[in-house]
Design a protein around this motif. Structure first.
Motif, PDB file in Angstrom:
ATOM      1  N   THR A 239     -36.957  29.824 -34.390  1.00 57.78           N
ATOM      2  CA  THR A 239     -37.806  30.828 -33.746  1.00 57.78           C
ATOM      3  C   THR A 239     -38.180  30.393 -32.332  1.00 57.78           C
ATOM      4  O   THR A 239     -38.182  31.197 -31.392  1.00 57.78           O
ATOM      5  CB  THR A 239     -39.081  31.056 -34.575  1.00 57.78           C
ATOM      6  OG1 THR A 239     -38.723  31.625 -35.841  1.00 57.78           O
ATOM      7  CG2 THR A 239     -40.044  32.001 -33.868  1.00 57.78           C
ATOM      8  N   ALA A 242     -35.098  30.701 -30.136  1.00 55.26           N
ATOM      9  CA  ALA A 242     -34.846  32.120 -29.839  1.00 55.26           C
ATOM     10  C   ALA A 242     -35.862  32.655 -28.841  1.00 55.26           C
ATOM     11  O   ALA A 242     -35.519  33.455 -27.963  1.00 55.26           O
ATOM     12  CB  ALA A 242     -34.896  32.931 -31.133  1.00 55.26           C
ATOM     13  N   TYR A 245     -35.077  32.378 -25.182  1.00 56.81           N
ATOM     14  CA  TYR A 245     -34.084  33.300 -24.625  1.00 56.81           C
ATOM     15  C   TYR A 245     -34.518  34.762 -24.728  1.00 56.81           C
ATOM     16  O   TYR A 245     -33.759  35.657 -24.340  1.00 56.81           O
ATOM     17  CB  TYR A 245     -32.749  33.130 -25.356  1.00 56.81           C
ATOM     18  CG  TYR A 245     -32.112  31.775 -25.151  1.00 56.81           C
ATOM     19  CD1 TYR A 245     -31.565  31.418 -23.914  1.00 56.81           C
ATOM     20  CD2 TYR A 245     -32.060  30.842 -26.185  1.00 56.81           C
ATOM     21  CE1 TYR A 245     -30.988  30.165 -23.725  1.00 56.81           C
ATOM     22  CE2 TYR A 245     -31.480  29.595 -26.007  1.00 56.81           C
ATOM     23  CZ  TYR A 245     -30.949  29.261 -24.769  1.00 56.81           C
ATOM     24  OH  TYR A 245     -30.382  28.028 -24.579  1.00 56.81           O
ATOM     25  N   TYR A 246     -35.722  34.982 -25.235  1.00 60.19           N
ATOM     26  CA  TYR A 246     -36.199  36.363 -25.398  1.00 60.19           C
ATOM     27  C   TYR A 246     -36.457  36.990 -24.023  1.00 60.19           C
ATOM     28  O   TYR A 246     -37.089  36.369 -23.154  1.00 60.19           O
ATOM     29  CB  TYR A 246     -37.474  36.374 -26.231  1.00 60.19           C
ATOM     30  CG  TYR A 246     -38.034  37.763 -26.468  1.00 60.19           C
ATOM     31  CD1 TYR A 246     -37.420  38.638 -27.348  1.00 60.19           C
ATOM     32  CD2 TYR A 246     -39.177  38.198 -25.790  1.00 60.19           C
ATOM     33  CE1 TYR A 246     -37.927  39.903 -27.572  1.00 60.19           C
ATOM     34  CE2 TYR A 246     -39.693  39.457 -26.006  1.00 60.19           C
ATOM     35  CZ  TYR A 246     -39.068  40.317 -26.890  1.00 60.19           C
ATOM     36  OH  TYR A 246     -39.577  41.572 -27.100  1.00 60.19           O
ATOM     37  N   LYS A 258     -27.904  35.368 -27.255  1.00 57.97           N
ATOM     38  CA  LYS A 258     -28.332  34.063 -27.768  1.00 57.97           C
ATOM     39  C   LYS A 258     -29.544  34.185 -28.676  1.00 57.97           C
ATOM     40  O   LYS A 258     -29.586  33.594 -29.760  1.00 57.97           O
ATOM     41  CB  LYS A 258     -28.638  33.116 -26.610  1.00 57.97           C
ATOM     42  CG  LYS A 258     -27.408  32.656 -25.848  1.00 57.97           C
ATOM     43  CD  LYS A 258     -27.781  31.692 -24.723  1.00 57.97           C
ATOM     44  CE  LYS A 258     -26.538  31.232 -23.971  1.00 57.97           C
ATOM     45  NZ  LYS A 258     -26.875  30.302 -22.861  1.00 57.97           N
ATOM     46  N   TYR A 259     -30.543  34.956 -28.261  1.00 60.32           N
ATOM     47  CA  TYR A 259     -31.752  35.016 -29.084  1.00 60.32           C
ATOM     48  C   TYR A 259     -31.499  35.781 -30.389  1.00 60.32           C
ATOM     49  O   TYR A 259     -32.046  35.438 -31.440  1.00 60.32           O
ATOM     50  CB  TYR A 259     -32.937  35.572 -28.282  1.00 60.32           C
ATOM     51  CG  TYR A 259     -33.271  37.021 -28.454  1.00 60.32           C
ATOM     52  CD1 TYR A 259     -34.059  37.456 -29.524  1.00 60.32           C
ATOM     53  CD2 TYR A 259     -32.852  37.976 -27.525  1.00 60.32           C
ATOM     54  CE1 TYR A 259     -34.402  38.790 -29.661  1.00 60.32           C
ATOM     55  CE2 TYR A 259     -33.180  39.302 -27.658  1.00 60.32           C
ATOM     56  CZ  TYR A 259     -33.963  39.710 -28.735  1.00 60.32           C
ATOM     57  OH  TYR A 259     -34.296  41.044 -28.872  1.00 60.32           O
ATOM     58  N   LEU A 262     -29.666  33.381 -32.745  1.00 61.48           N
ATOM     59  CA  LEU A 262     -30.588  32.394 -33.312  1.00 61.48           C
ATOM     60  C   LEU A 262     -31.467  33.020 -34.396  1.00 61.48           C
ATOM     61  O   LEU A 262     -31.751  32.395 -35.424  1.00 61.48           O
ATOM     62  CB  LEU A 262     -31.448  31.784 -32.201  1.00 61.48           C
ATOM     63  CG  LEU A 262     -30.704  30.823 -31.265  1.00 61.48           C
ATOM     64  CD1 LEU A 262     -31.517  30.551 -30.013  1.00 61.48           C
ATOM     65  CD2 LEU A 262     -30.382  29.517 -31.991  1.00 61.48           C
ATOM     66  N   ILE A 263     -31.892  34.253 -34.164  1.00 63.28           N
ATOM     67  CA  ILE A 263     -32.668  34.958 -35.192  1.00 63.28           C
ATOM     68  C   ILE A 263     -31.823  35.154 -36.448  1.00 63.28           C
ATOM     69  O   ILE A 263     -32.284  34.934 -37.576  1.00 63.28           O
ATOM     70  CB  ILE A 263     -33.146  36.332 -34.667  1.00 63.28           C
ATOM     71  CG1 ILE A 263     -34.125  36.166 -33.509  1.00 63.28           C
ATOM     72  CG2 ILE A 263     -33.828  37.126 -35.785  1.00 63.28           C
ATOM     73  CD1 ILE A 263     -34.476  37.469 -32.829  1.00 63.28           C
ATOM     74  N   TRP A 277     -40.175  38.615 -35.884  1.00 58.88           N
ATOM     75  CA  TRP A 277     -39.310  39.169 -34.851  1.00 58.88           C
ATOM     76  C   TRP A 277     -39.222  40.689 -34.885  1.00 58.88           C
ATOM     77  O   TRP A 277     -38.658  41.299 -33.965  1.00 58.88           O
ATOM     78  CB  TRP A 277     -37.910  38.570 -34.965  1.00 58.88           C
ATOM     79  CG  TRP A 277     -37.871  37.180 -34.422  1.00 58.88           C
ATOM     80  CD1 TRP A 277     -37.900  36.011 -35.117  1.00 58.88           C
ATOM     81  CD2 TRP A 277     -37.832  36.819 -33.038  1.00 58.88           C
ATOM     82  NE1 TRP A 277     -37.879  34.942 -34.263  1.00 58.88           N
ATOM     83  CE2 TRP A 277     -37.835  35.408 -32.978  1.00 58.88           C
ATOM     84  CE3 TRP A 277     -37.796  37.551 -31.844  1.00 58.88           C
ATOM     85  CZ2 TRP A 277     -37.805  34.713 -31.779  1.00 58.88           C
ATOM     86  CZ3 TRP A 277     -37.759  36.854 -30.637  1.00 58.88           C
ATOM     87  CH2 TRP A 277     -37.765  35.462 -30.611  1.00 58.88           C
TER      88      TRP A 277
END
Length: 586
Positions: A239, A242, A245-246, A258-259, A262-263, A277
């Motif tokens: 988290t 991620a 990169y949010y 990317k985010y 990762l999620i 998320w």
């Protein structure tokens, strides 16, 4: 692992018999044989309608002295041609090499092990209750979650790879098996902290980033949890990665692909990762101008790849197609069976859960929520939303809301940065007030569960191992298991799987034991030949079973400190008893 000779012995007399059967009849018989053979190896729980395994499978080393018998039974009873023996062996070998995945999953942390063909439950609580599946020496423990497909193999596979590397290097010492997963988790936690610092630095400035970083490093709960190989810990780390990169307003390092990836990975490891998320992804979708590209070029491809990979990994080790995430949702949300492990009032996370994990950061968090710019409101919304969703579930634990802690630290750091003249006194207060609980919970509180394993592991270092057996009479999964022993020592603990059949009168083994410990012991060990060589239990149980210990010839071997705050079934110390007749061996 098994030698090449074993494999050849199991089925390399191949082509001559294969030519004798017609293609159609051969295929039909092979399918039937494989189905029956796989059922024989999927060791079912008591009361199951499964066909019992053949006699030669009951031995713990069926591929050495019994391999020829296995081949004969397959050929005679199931009409399996010789060339197929190697394939059947490879299936069984795959089941057994869930080894590294076994101790790895133990590394994933929390579960004791198996004695015979029994499956226990893994606690809803701590993944420290080591989940050891069958390892390469054919010993270990398979929790009930794996039997019902509630847990996947993707996360344990990370640690299994490490264990495999250690084995290939001939460095799979028990201490390395214990410490390497923790060190790996610590390194990932350190990278996550750096990512959080980098995010705030890009959004604000270096000074604010340092304050957020300081608050993160001071958090006692982070110190307590970040090196533990819980799925909640990995969920929190992913988290944080991620979040860096949010695409929040002002971020210079944002990346939708990317985010989202990762999620997705976090959801594969623990499906509850989707909860915090939901508001963040929804906000991103509303602000995104190219919505179709976001869905078609990011969400769908990433989702298909991650879920597909998870399905394939689980297919390999389960032996069938299993959608773990769906089963997890059914068990914890739709059926709400987590209440088997205890329930709390709806407000528990607001009145106890969140205040406890924040500790002395709480006033800084509240202050930061007031001061923070509007763009950070989405972070606050994620925190509130997550706590609200978890509040609707009856079973509650501190670790469940661990993933919201990085969001909270952003507000704490923002508060600390704006205290100006009071910044140094406030920073000193945060450091000192968190240092004591971090050290106490990390080094002292309930340490007996780990310390007692060193005593058990010593049984592996002498010739008495084959006669030694250990029975842990403590609340189920109070200790680690084979990941801290690393030898095929016979061990047993009190089982406590939930009832999935709807039987309202169901009581697990641990509850039955604690309702009448003395009566249970006398009934379970009615014959002296059934007695284990070592008994391990909390100090609160000693007086109640003292007559059993004296009558059966047990004597206290060691006393291990556990906690300053005993309560219920958990005592201040752990006692290790051994049979007097075994004294000369140990």
């Amino acid at each position: 692992m098994h030698s090449t000779d074993d494999l050849q012995d199991y089925g390399m007399k191949t082509n001559q018999q294969a030519a004798k059967a017609t293609r159609l009849l051969r295929h039909r018989r092979l399918l039937l044989a494989l189905t029956r053979f796989r059922r024989a190896f999927s060791i079912k729980e008591a009361g199951s309608s499964a066909v019992p395994p053949p006699a030669f499978l009951k031995d713990h080393t069926p591929f050495s002295k019994n391999s020829r018998e296995a081949k004969r039974v397959l050929k005679r009873k199931y009409a399996v041609p010789g060339w197929y023996h190697a394939r059947t062996y490879s299936y069984v070998l795959r089941r057994r090499t869930a080894s590294e995945l076994g101790r790895a999953a133990e590394a994933a942390g929390d579960r004791p092990g198996w004695r015979t063909a029994q499956r226990g439950r893994s606690p809803a609580g701590d993944e420290r209750s080591q989940l050891s599946i069958l390892n390469s020496n054919n010993y270990g423990y398979l929790p009930w979650e794996w039997a019902h497909g509630l847990r996947g193999y993707s996360y344990p596979l990370i640690f299994a790879s490490i264990y495999k590397a250690l084995q290939l290097l001939a460095k799979d010492d028990v201490q390395l098996l214990i410490w390497v997963p923790r060190l790996a988790q610590a390194v990932l936690a350190a990278f996550a902290d750096v990512k959080l610092y980098s995010l705030v630095q890009h959004l604000e400035n270096a000074e604010t980033a340092k304050c957020v970083y300081f608050c993160q490093l001071c958090s006692w709960f982070t110190w307590y949890s970040c090196t533990r190989t819980l799925t909640n810990t990995m969920e929190t780390l992913l988290t944080t990665f991620a979040l860096s990169y949010y695409p929040i307003k002002g971020s210079k390092i944002s990346s939708s692909c990317k985010y989202i990836a990762l999620i997705a990975f976090a959801i594969v490891i623990r499906p509850t990762a989707v909860i915090p998320w939901i508001p963040l992804v929804f906000s991103h979708f509303l602000q995104e101008q190219r919505k179709a590209d976001l869905i078609l070029h990011n969400c769908i491809p990433v989702g298909l790849v991650t879920i597909g990979t998870s399905l394939i990994i689980d297919r390999v080790f389960f032996g069938e197609w299993v959608l773990v995430q769906l089963n997890f949702l059914k068990f914890n949300v739709l059926q709400n069976l987590g209440t088997f492990y205890g329930s709390h009032p709806w407000h528990w996370y607001f009145t106890q859960g969140l205040p406890v994990i924040l500790g002395t950061h709480l006033p800084f968090f509240i202050h930061g929520c007031v001061l923070a710019p509007k763009r950070y409101r989405i972070f606050l919304m994620a925190v509130i939303w997550t706590v609200l969703v978890y509040s609707m579930l009856s079973h509650k634990e501190f670790r469940f809301i661990y993933p919201v802690l990085p969001f909270c630290m952003v507000f704490c750091g923002y508060s600390l940065k704006h205290l100006k003249a009071w910044k140094k006194p406030a920073a000193s207060f945060l450091l000192l007030s968190n240092l004591l609980p971090a050290l106490y919970t990390g080094l002292i509180h309930q340490r007996g569960s780990l310390d007692v394993m060193s005593h058990i592991q010593q049984l592996c270092n002498n010739s008495y191992q084959s006669q030694a057996s250990v029975f842990i009479m403590m609340p189920c999964h109070s200790t680690p298991f084979y990941s801290h022993v690393h030898c095929p020592l016979t061990m047993r603990f009190l089982q406590c799987p939930p009832d999935l059949t709807g039987n309202e009168s169901y009581i697990d083994e641990a509850d039955i034991f604690y309702s009448n410990p003395l009566g249970w012991l006398n009934k379970e060990f009615y014959n002296d030949t059934l007695l284990p060589s070592h008994l391990i239990f909390f100090s609160v149980l000693e007086q109640e079973i003292s007559s059993f210990l004296a009558l059966r010839g047990y004597e206290k071997m060691a006393t291990v400190f556990h906690t300053h705050v005993p309560q219920g079934r958990v005592g201040s110390h752990i006692y290790i008893y051994r049979k007097k007749t075994d004294m000369n061996h140990t």
